[in-house]
Design a protein around this motif. Sequence first.
Motif, short mmCIF file in Angstrom:
data_model
loop_
_atom_site.label_atom_id
_atom_site.label_comp_id
_atom_site.label_asym_id
_atom_site.label_seq_id
_atom_site.Cartn_x
_atom_site.Cartn_y
_atom_site.Cartn_z
N LEU B 38 0.83 -1.20 0.00
CA LEU B 38 0.00 0.00 0.00
C LEU B 38 0.87 1.26 0.00
CD1 LEU B 38 -2.76 -1.05 2.53
CD2 LEU B 38 -3.14 -0.39 0.16
N ILE B 39 1.91 1.23 0.83
CA ILE B 39 2.81 2.39 0.90
C ILE B 39 3.53 2.57 -0.44
CG2 ILE B 39 4.90 3.28 1.99
CD1 ILE B 39 3.92 1.90 4.58
N LYS B 42 1.34 4.16 -2.91
CA LYS B 42 1.21 5.59 -2.62
C LYS B 42 2.45 6.35 -3.12
CE LYS B 42 0.13 8.46 1.37
NZ LYS B 42 -0.14 8.43 2.80
N GLN B 45 2.32 6.69 -6.85
CA GLN B 45 1.38 7.73 -7.27
C GLN B 45 2.02 9.10 -7.13
OE1 GLN B 45 -1.88 9.11 -4.64
NE2 GLN B 45 -3.15 8.01 -6.08
N ARG B 46 2.74 9.32 -6.03
CA ARG B 46 3.39 10.62 -5.82
C ARG B 46 4.49 10.85 -6.86
NH1 ARG B 46 -0.45 10.91 -3.97
NH2 ARG B 46 -1.14 11.27 -1.84
N VAL B 48 4.47 9.95 -9.89
CA VAL B 48 3.84 10.41 -11.12
C VAL B 48 3.60 11.92 -11.05
CG1 VAL B 48 1.72 10.32 -12.49
CG2 VAL B 48 2.76 8.20 -11.68
N VAL B 49 3.12 12.37 -9.88
CA VAL B 49 2.86 13.80 -9.69
C VAL B 49 4.16 14.59 -9.78
CG1 VAL B 49 2.01 15.53 -8.06
CG2 VAL B 49 0.82 13.34 -8.29
N ASP B 52 5.38 14.81 -13.33
CA ASP B 52 4.60 15.77 -14.10
C ASP B 52 5.04 17.20 -13.78
OD1 ASP B 52 2.39 16.21 -15.94
OD2 ASP B 52 1.44 17.20 -14.25
#
Lengths: 154, 94
Positions: B38-39, B42, B45-46, B48-49, B52
């Motif tokens: 799960l970590i 997460k 996902q960060r 990717v941000v 970007d």
Amino acid sequence: MAADAWSIYDTFREFMGDGTIDMDGDEFWMVLFLSTSNCNSDSVGDEYSDLTNEVATAFGYTQGGQTVTGTITAANQWLRTVASVKFDTDDAVWNASGGSIVCRYAVIFDTTSTTDKLVCWTTLDNTPADITVTTGNSLTITIHADGVFTLTGG
Amino acid sequence: MVDIKNMSAAELRAALTEREWREYLGARIAKEKERIALIQAKIDQRLVVVADSKRQLAELEAELASGKVREIPKPKAGGVTIEVPAGNLNVKGN
């Protein structure tokens, strides 16, 4: 066009009280979802990964959304006035570029908690209808002067 | 049934049979693996941000370096601003 008031996810009540969520210490993000999402149910689950059909990464939107506690102070994020406590955040702004951002719902969740616990959701146009922001324009989700929600009673 | 909630690891090991201890360790390992996954999701996902944001920064720096700075696009009348009314979370005394 009018939005519904923020609706609180069932499990948030538990996490706010048991320390899973720190209202004035954690970072909160806002994300956008499509009309096909399951996010519009208070009992859908307890974490971000339980939600389906987020707006895809394109045209100025990135999945995962954006922080809404980047500039607000901790004191204003969780502010008590006499017998009422207000949860407040920054506004969220997305700039559509190269295409339209289309969405139906917005969700706020806690990115500091291990599994991104859910806080609340709203229908952005309670007709209900999709919001479409064409390229070159911005989508601004303004938090009301009374905050995201108030905690009252007793 | 052994109440493991308030036991130290040593107490727990002493209270359990070999088989129970192995089962306990197996369950703990599975739970930790799930937590790590799960970590990791997460973190991904960060990333990717962040990627970007770095791309946008690189584009802006390249534009500045080129000497051909474009006009910052301003929101047109077609922009959408939505004010979301505040919700309520009431507390009821008994």
